[in-house]
Write an enzyme that holds these catalytic residues in place. Structure first.
Site, mmCIF file in Angstrom:
data_model
loop_
_atom_site.group_PDB
_atom_site.id
_atom_site.type_symbol
_atom_site.label_atom_id
_atom_site.label_comp_id
_atom_site.label_asym_id
_atom_site.label_seq_id
_atom_site.Cartn_x
_atom_site.Cartn_y
_atom_site.Cartn_z
ATOM 1 N N GLU A 260 -19.217 52.361 8.745
ATOM 2 C CA GLU A 260 -17.872 52.716 8.278
ATOM 3 C C GLU A 260 -17.267 53.649 9.324
ATOM 4 O O GLU A 260 -17.522 54.849 9.321
ATOM 5 C CB GLU A 260 -17.934 53.405 6.913
ATOM 6 C CG GLU A 260 -18.544 52.558 5.815
ATOM 7 C CD GLU A 260 -17.662 51.407 5.370
ATOM 8 O OE1 GLU A 260 -16.532 51.297 5.895
ATOM 9 O OE2 GLU A 260 -18.098 50.620 4.523
ATOM 10 N N CYS A 294 -10.627 58.487 7.090
ATOM 11 C CA CYS A 294 -10.636 57.243 7.864
ATOM 12 C C CYS A 294 -9.541 56.305 7.381
ATOM 13 O O CYS A 294 -9.110 55.416 8.119
ATOM 14 C CB CYS A 294 -12.002 56.574 7.792
ATOM 15 S SG CYS A 294 -12.606 56.310 6.123
#
Length: 518
Positions: A260, A294
């Site tokens: 990720e 993110c």
């Protein structure tokens, strides 16, 4: 604050490793709050010998845990969720104090842990395999999912506890043990959560090393974890640079990864957008967590026909963002995590101007006299082009790039036909995590969600890029790494698939009709 720390088991100096017992005799890390730079506590990191002890014990815990029926494992995770509920206020406050999130987001992160424990508990009765028809008579063919083993979780500072829970709760109901390596900037929340998990395990006569912890340097303990063949899966959250290293090492030993990594997330605002919906989504996406998600909104790709109204409203909204101590309820944006993060933002502001952009709002380092010891900035809005080198990168801070598309004098019908331009800009970056479009026009929305549309792992219509729910699989494509965590069928990454065939007949026919011998 001392009473809060005490309630979570945090002392002045804390051991940084857990393997059923607490360990830590390596170099000491002093943890300071980004709110005002004051020290919170210290952590004794683990040595390489202690790392060995931690993984060995986690492996033994796995051997016992995998034999526990999955619904029983789900019950233990349910109790973990209950313990987190009881500690929510204190743990959320520690997230705010250690990482700098505003109070609402700190509490929200702990709620995310609670939610994933609830999800995982239900999942423990739904680890389904398939039954397939066999081409051979009197044969039954099916598949099973078995626990994988020890899983390593490498988490980042910006979600110091939630990312662990996505992996640990799902991994636990699948029958795995976990070795957690948290970010060195936010180790105290990891220690507090591990103490909660330890208490739940002991109350259920489960080996507490099922949820192990190892705090240490990336070049030492981190590298040991990546190379360790006993760790069947590494789930890593971080920058694209970190992801390349994880992928290189773990694939070299044919291990599994869930990556990720960075995002460069865009919101497309079409000529048919409802700006009353779009504006709060843009501001929260770009300013929430001080741009340190993110999934933070990095780019707004807007139709030229709405330029003036959009920019006017953005400036007004940014002018109302209250910056300061994240513990205060009126604060909407707290500090960046470190002085290095402030410096990175200042460099991005300078670069976008050098490349031809214009700063429309903010992008300043706030006077230390007003915020002594803290790492505060004003959120930045800049005009830019999508091909600027700085726009192609992910700056982990509150900087928003405005990029236009289409013709200013386009008719409504023509503007719909220009959606291809916006989608090409949205996709024209190396990262592919989250994306969104604001439109009231069906064709634009469906185009965005089609195979010709967004190339991201997350694509939303009339909501922003940030704030994913735990029920859906979370992750992205391209340099974001391709990993999936949390909901849907992401649980399969934490298990090994086994295809089984049972011959219950009296003959031995071969597949594909092969005849062998008489």
């Amino acid at each position: 604050m001392s009473d809060l720390l005490k309630s979570l088991g945090i002392t002045t100096i804390n051991p940084g490793g857990f393997a059923g017992e607490w360990l830590g005799s390596g170099p000491e890390i002093e943890v300071r709050t980004p709110i005002d730079g004051s020290p919170i506590a210290s952590v004794k990191t683990v040595t390489e010998d202690e790392y060995e002890q931690i993984v060995e014990r986690a492996q033994r815990a796995f051997y016992a845990w995998r034999a526990v029926p999955a619904p029983r494992r789900g019950e233990v995770v349910r109790q973990l969720g209950d313990r987190l509920r009881a500690a929510k206020q204190a743990l959320g406050a520690l997230v705010t104090f250690e990482m700098g999130k505003i109070a609402a987001e700190g509490q929200g992160e702990v709620q995310e842990m609670i939610d994933i424990c609830d999800f995982a508990c239900g999942l423990s009765r739904q680890l389904y395999g398939l039954t397939m028809p066999s081409e051979r008579p009197d044969h039954r063919m099916f598949e099973q999912w078995h626990p994988l083993g020890v899983i390593g979780v490498v988490s980042a500072f910006n979600f110091p506890v939630a990312v662990w829970s996505w992996n640990a709760a799902i991994g636990a109901v699948c029958g795995n043990s976990t070795v957690w390596k948290p970010a060195s900037r936010t180790p105290l929340t990891a220690i507090a959560v591990t103490r909660i998990a330890e208490a739940v395990c002991r109350a259920n006569d489960v080996d507490p090393a099922t949820f192990a912890l190892t705090i240490g340097g990336g070049s030492t303990i981190g590298e040991r974890l990546l190379h360790d063949r006993r760790v069947g899966l590494i789930s890593a959250t971080g920058s694209c640079e970190v992801g390349h290293r994880v992928a290189e090492v773990v694939s070299g030993r044919l291990g599994r990864t869930i990556l990720e990594l960075g995002g460069n997330n865009a919101i497309i605002v079409t000529a048919h957008a409802n700006l009353d919906l779009a504006l709060p989504a843009i501001v929260f996406g770009a300013v929430g967590t001080a741009g340190q998600r993110c999934t933070s909104t990095r780019r707004v790709i807007y139709h030229r026909s709405i330029r003036d109204e959009l920019i006017t409203r953005l400036k007004r909204a940014y002018g109302g963002v209250r910056i300061g101590d994240p513990r205060q309820p009126e604060t909407l944006m707290g500090p960046l995590v470190s002085r290095d993060a402030v410096d990175d933002l200042m460099r991005a502001v300078a670069r976008v101007k050098t490349e031809g952009g214009e700063i429309l709002w903010g992008g300043e380092c706030l006077d230390d006299a007003d915020h002594p010891g803290g790492h505060y900035v004003t959120p930045c809005v800049a005009t830019s082009q999508n091909d600027f080198s700085i726009v192609q990168e992910e700056t982990f801070g509150p900087i928003l790039y405005l990029i236009d598309y289409g013709a200013a004098d386009a008719t409504p019908a023509q503007a719909v036909d220009e959606i291809d331009q916006a989608v090409a800009l949205q996709n024209g970056v190396p990262q592919g995590l989250s994306s969104a479009i604001f439109t009231e026009h069906l064709r634009e929305a469906e185009h965005f969600l089609s195979a010709r549309g967004s190339d991201c792992g997350i694509a939303n219509v009339n909501i922003g890029t940030s704030g994913a729910e735990i029920g859906g699989a979370f992750g992205g494509e391209k340099e974001t790494g391709g990993g999936r965590e949390s909901g849907s069928d992401a649980w399969r990454a934490y298990m090994r698939r086994q295809t089984n065939t049972v011959n219950w007949g009296t003959e031995l026919p071969l597949a594909q009709g092969i005849k062998f011998g008489d």
